[in-house]
Design an enzyme around this catalytic site. Structure first.
Site, mmCIF file in Angstrom:
data_model
loop_
_atom_site.group_PDB
_atom_site.id
_atom_site.type_symbol
_atom_site.label_atom_id
_atom_site.label_comp_id
_atom_site.label_asym_id
_atom_site.label_seq_id
_atom_site.Cartn_x
_atom_site.Cartn_y
_atom_site.Cartn_z
ATOM 1 N N GLU A 203 -5.008 12.321 -7.081
ATOM 2 C CA GLU A 203 -4.148 11.586 -6.142
ATOM 3 C C GLU A 203 -2.845 11.173 -6.833
ATOM 4 O O GLU A 203 -2.867 10.718 -7.973
ATOM 5 C CB GLU A 203 -4.893 10.336 -5.651
ATOM 6 C CG GLU A 203 -4.077 9.539 -4.647
ATOM 7 C CD GLU A 203 -4.903 8.468 -3.961
ATOM 8 O OE1 GLU A 203 -5.956 8.802 -3.375
ATOM 9 O OE2 GLU A 203 -4.502 7.302 -4.018
ATOM 10 N N HIS B 180 -1.516 11.783 2.932
ATOM 11 C CA HIS B 180 -2.162 10.598 3.512
ATOM 12 C C HIS B 180 -1.346 10.171 4.738
ATOM 13 O O HIS B 180 -0.121 10.257 4.745
ATOM 14 C CB HIS B 180 -2.186 9.446 2.509
ATOM 15 C CG HIS B 180 -3.052 9.712 1.303
ATOM 16 N ND1 HIS B 180 -3.600 8.703 0.546
ATOM 17 C CD2 HIS B 180 -3.473 10.864 0.733
ATOM 18 C CE1 HIS B 180 -4.320 9.224 -0.438
ATOM 19 N NE2 HIS B 180 -4.244 10.547 -0.352
ATOM 20 N N ARG C 49 -6.535 4.132 8.552
ATOM 21 C CA ARG C 49 -5.982 3.039 9.358
ATOM 22 C C ARG C 49 -4.792 2.431 8.631
ATOM 23 O O ARG C 49 -3.752 2.168 9.207
ATOM 24 C CB ARG C 49 -7.053 1.949 9.567
ATOM 25 C CG ARG C 49 -6.558 0.815 10.434
ATOM 26 C CD ARG C 49 -7.428 -0.407 10.340
ATOM 27 N NE ARG C 49 -7.300 -1.065 9.040
ATOM 28 C CZ ARG C 49 -7.913 -2.186 8.704
ATOM 29 N NH1 ARG C 49 -8.732 -2.781 9.561
ATOM 30 N NH2 ARG C 49 -7.732 -2.719 7.515
ATOM 31 N N GLY C 50 -4.952 2.180 7.318
ATOM 32 C CA GLY C 50 -3.941 1.460 6.547
ATOM 33 C C GLY C 50 -4.319 -0.011 6.466
ATOM 34 O O GLY C 50 -5.059 -0.518 7.312
ATOM 35 N N ALA D 236 -9.146 4.039 11.941
ATOM 36 C CA ALA D 236 -8.920 5.438 11.557
ATOM 37 C C ALA D 236 -9.608 6.407 12.517
ATOM 38 O O ALA D 236 -9.107 7.502 12.769
ATOM 39 C CB ALA D 236 -9.408 5.670 10.131
ATOM 40 N N TYR E 179 -16.176 3.765 1.369
ATOM 41 C CA TYR E 179 -16.217 2.627 0.454
ATOM 42 C C TYR E 179 -17.637 2.384 -0.057
ATOM 43 O O TYR E 179 -18.455 1.765 0.643
ATOM 44 C CB TYR E 179 -15.670 1.380 1.188
ATOM 45 C CG TYR E 179 -14.276 1.619 1.725
ATOM 46 C CD1 TYR E 179 -13.159 1.281 0.981
ATOM 47 C CD2 TYR E 179 -14.080 2.251 2.969
ATOM 48 C CE1 TYR E 179 -11.876 1.543 1.447
ATOM 49 C CE2 TYR E 179 -12.800 2.524 3.441
ATOM 50 C CZ TYR E 179 -11.709 2.169 2.678
ATOM 51 O OH TYR E 179 -10.438 2.447 3.141
ATOM 52 N N LYS F 62 -16.252 7.639 12.329
ATOM 53 C CA LYS F 62 -15.102 8.402 11.833
ATOM 54 C C LYS F 62 -15.488 9.877 11.681
ATOM 55 O O LYS F 62 -14.726 10.764 12.041
ATOM 56 C CB LYS F 62 -14.721 7.794 10.475
ATOM 57 C CG LYS F 62 -13.330 7.925 10.088
ATOM 58 C CD LYS F 62 -12.768 6.746 9.282
ATOM 59 C CE LYS F 62 -13.299 6.518 7.911
ATOM 60 N NZ LYS F 62 -12.501 5.525 7.165
ATOM 61 N N GLN G 245 -3.320 -3.647 -14.320
ATOM 62 C CA GLN G 245 -3.663 -2.637 -13.310
ATOM 63 C C GLN G 245 -5.032 -2.945 -12.701
ATOM 64 O O GLN G 245 -5.202 -2.909 -11.485
ATOM 65 C CB GLN G 245 -3.674 -1.255 -13.980
ATOM 66 C CG GLN G 245 -4.069 -0.123 -13.054
ATOM 67 C CD GLN G 245 -4.491 1.126 -13.831
ATOM 68 O OE1 GLN G 245 -4.792 1.067 -15.021
ATOM 69 N NE2 GLN G 245 -4.517 2.261 -13.149
HETATM 70 P P1 FAD Z 1 -11.037 2.263 8.923
HETATM 71 O O1 FAD Z 1 -11.935 3.388 8.710
HETATM 72 O O2 FAD Z 1 -10.394 2.107 10.261
HETATM 73 O O3 FAD Z 1 -11.873 0.907 8.600
HETATM 74 C C1 FAD Z 1 -11.203 -0.334 8.470
HETATM 75 C C2 FAD Z 1 -12.197 -1.474 8.732
HETATM 76 O O4 FAD Z 1 -12.559 -1.496 10.121
HETATM 77 C C3 FAD Z 1 -13.514 -1.336 7.979
HETATM 78 O O5 FAD Z 1 -13.956 -2.624 7.633
HETATM 79 C C4 FAD Z 1 -14.466 -0.677 8.992
HETATM 80 O O6 FAD Z 1 -15.822 -1.030 8.763
HETATM 81 C C5 FAD Z 1 -13.944 -1.262 10.299
HETATM 82 N N1 FAD Z 1 -14.047 -0.286 11.419
HETATM 83 C C6 FAD Z 1 -13.726 1.028 11.368
HETATM 84 N N2 FAD Z 1 -13.869 1.602 12.580
HETATM 85 C C7 FAD Z 1 -14.283 0.622 13.416
HETATM 86 C C8 FAD Z 1 -14.598 0.576 14.798
HETATM 87 N N3 FAD Z 1 -14.496 1.696 15.560
HETATM 88 N N4 FAD Z 1 -14.995 -0.611 15.340
HETATM 89 C C9 FAD Z 1 -15.078 -1.713 14.572
HETATM 90 N N5 FAD Z 1 -14.797 -1.748 13.240
HETATM 91 C C10 FAD Z 1 -14.381 -0.593 12.673
HETATM 92 N N6 FAD Z 1 -3.599 2.829 2.157
HETATM 93 C C11 FAD Z 1 -2.293 3.140 2.345
HETATM 94 O O7 FAD Z 1 -1.541 2.334 2.900
HETATM 95 N N7 FAD Z 1 -1.783 4.342 1.932
HETATM 96 C C12 FAD Z 1 -2.552 5.285 1.329
HETATM 97 O O8 FAD Z 1 -2.064 6.359 0.976
HETATM 98 C C13 FAD Z 1 -3.941 5.001 1.128
HETATM 99 N N8 FAD Z 1 -4.759 5.931 0.560
HETATM 100 C C14 FAD Z 1 -6.098 5.648 0.439
HETATM 101 C C15 FAD Z 1 -6.945 6.634 -0.105
HETATM 102 C C16 FAD Z 1 -8.310 6.390 -0.257
HETATM 103 C C17 FAD Z 1 -9.196 7.469 -0.823
HETATM 104 C C18 FAD Z 1 -8.839 5.123 0.119
HETATM 105 C C19 FAD Z 1 -10.308 4.841 -0.073
HETATM 106 C C20 FAD Z 1 -8.002 4.140 0.655
HETATM 107 C C21 FAD Z 1 -6.636 4.387 0.832
HETATM 108 N N9 FAD Z 1 -5.770 3.439 1.382
HETATM 109 C C22 FAD Z 1 -4.437 3.728 1.569
HETATM 110 C C23 FAD Z 1 -6.264 2.094 1.731
HETATM 111 C C24 FAD Z 1 -6.701 1.996 3.219
HETATM 112 O O9 FAD Z 1 -5.570 2.137 4.058
HETATM 113 C C25 FAD Z 1 -7.334 0.629 3.414
HETATM 114 O O10 FAD Z 1 -8.547 0.544 2.712
HETATM 115 C C26 FAD Z 1 -7.501 0.174 4.868
HETATM 116 O O11 FAD Z 1 -7.742 -1.240 4.860
HETATM 117 C C27 FAD Z 1 -8.634 0.846 5.620
HETATM 118 O O12 FAD Z 1 -8.343 2.121 5.967
HETATM 119 P P2 FAD Z 1 -9.481 3.078 6.585
HETATM 120 O O13 FAD Z 1 -8.842 4.307 7.040
HETATM 121 O O14 FAD Z 1 -10.626 3.162 5.681
HETATM 122 O O15 FAD Z 1 -9.881 2.161 7.865
#
Ligand code: FAD
Length: 308
Positions: A36, A99, A129-130, A145, A166, A186, A233
């Site tokens: 990454e 991403h 989602r972010g 997401a 996670y 998802k 870090q």
């Molecule tokens: P989701 O999958 O939407 O989950 C977010 C929260 O909502 C979780 O607690 C989940 O349990 C809950 N949830 C999910 N779906 C539902 C539903 N349908 N109903 C109710 N609750 C739900 N961030 C950046 O800004 N830029 C990046 O480039 C970036 N890269 C990343 C790369 C990796 C490999 C990882 C692990 C994380 C990255 N992140 C990045 C961080 C990420 O954006 C955050 O962790 C964010 O808070 C969650 O994103 P997600 O897509 O996992 O969210």
């Protein structure tokens, strides 16, 4: 910018293979190795970042994923994630995964970004989602997401879609099990591979993976590993994602925190040990959070190259 790209292109691999979905790279014969990277940030030399990216790409990982800012891709100066993904794909000849966050984007923003990615030959995204950031306005089109993934699939857009997962549960989730149920949504929405958040204790990953398989999550999962380079870090990472730190790890940091080279080497050794154990236990992919640092990427790659 153009000169920078051309001057670093020689560092990259020649001979682009056929465009494929990242999920197709996983098979029982080999372990997918990905790295990454992030686009240049304010106050960073763009040229230095592109040189570092070229050196990382020269290691020929299976793919390189490119992070995006919390506000999505609608940056004032164009889309840095798109620019770097295109550089990786077209000049370094390595598969790129862009991403894409959705919480501050409209459906039209997402369609525009996907069109630009497709025009650049980038066929894979990591759909996110972010993080919720009080300084960045949310839009109403996407809440999670899985909404983004479903939207892309319903529109028949033929992208490979990875998602985030996670091992210790997402920081906002009530429990690992609650988070896993959401992860299943998802995958059901059409995400075809997963990449984990950083973890420093492999047993957490094994337990997460076992539970995921039990509830029917069958897509390949790459384990996210970050060789740690400084105490600052690690403090930042822990405050952002809540990764737990085993005693072996905290002792290592305490011992070397004032000796940067020693801490870096110890961080590489720790990450290597984690990866060797993961491979011995049948991991499908390793995703290296190398923080745009070619030295670290190269050292880890040297240590594990023969194991992949
Ligand atoms: P989701 O999958 O939407 O989950 C977010 C929260 O909502 C979780 O607690 C989940 O349990 C809950 N949830 C999910 N779906 C539902 C539903 N349908 N109903 C109710 N609750 C739900 N961030 C950046 O800004 N830029 C990046 O480039 C970036 N890269 C990343 C790369 C990796 C490999 C990882 C692990 C994380 C990255 N992140 C990045 C961080 C990420 O954006 C955050 O962790 C964010 O808070 C969650 O994103 P997600 O897509 O996992 O969210």
């Amino acid at each position: 910018m153009r000169e920078t790209r051309l001057s670093t292109a020689h560092l990259c691999r020649r001979g682009m293979g056929k465009i494929m979905r990242i999920s197709e790279l996983y098979n029982k014969e080999r372990i997918v190795f990905s790295i990454e990277v992030f686009p240049p940030k304010k106050l960073m030399s763009t040229e230095n970042v592109y040189t570092a990216l070229g050196e990382i790409a020269a290691l020929k990982p299976d793919y390189i994923s490119v992070t995006c800012g919390a506000g999505g891709s609608a940056a004032a100066d164009g889309d840095p994630t798109l620019r770097v993904s295109s550089f990786i794909k077209n000049e370094c000849k390595v598969e790129a995964v862009a991403h894409l966050t959705c919480v501050s984007s409209t459906k039209q923003d997402v369609l525009n970004t996907l069109t630009s990615l497709k025009e650049s030959g980038v066929k894979n995204i990591l759909a996110l989602r972010g993080d919720i950031n009080p300084d960045i306005a949310r839009k109403e089109d996407f809440t999670y997401a899985d909404n983004l993934i479903r939207f892309i699939r319903e529109n028949g857009l033929k992208f490979g879609i990875a998602g985030a997962c996670y091992p210790e549960g997402h920081i906002e989730a009530e429990s690992v099990n609650a988070d896993l149920k959401n992860l299943k949504r998802k995958v059901d929405a059409g995400c075809d591979s997963l990449v984990t958040q950083i973890f420093f204790e492999n047993s957490l990953f094994y337990s997460f993976l076992e539970k995921a398989r039990l509830i029917g999550i069958e897509v390949p999962v790459s384990a996210g590993i970050m060789p740690i380079t400084s105490k600052k870090q690690i403090e930042r990472m822990v405050s952002m994602c809540g990764a737990s730190l085993p005693p072996k790890f905290t002792k290592m940091i305490a011992r070397y925190e004032n000796r940067p080279d020693a801490l870096r080497d110890a961080g590489i050794a720790y990450a290597t040990e984690q990866i060797v154990d993961l491979i011995a236990n049948g991991v499908e992919g390793i995703h290296l959070y190398a923080m745009n640092n070619p030295y670290i990427a190269r050292k880890v790659h040297e240590n594990i190259g023969n194991l992949l």
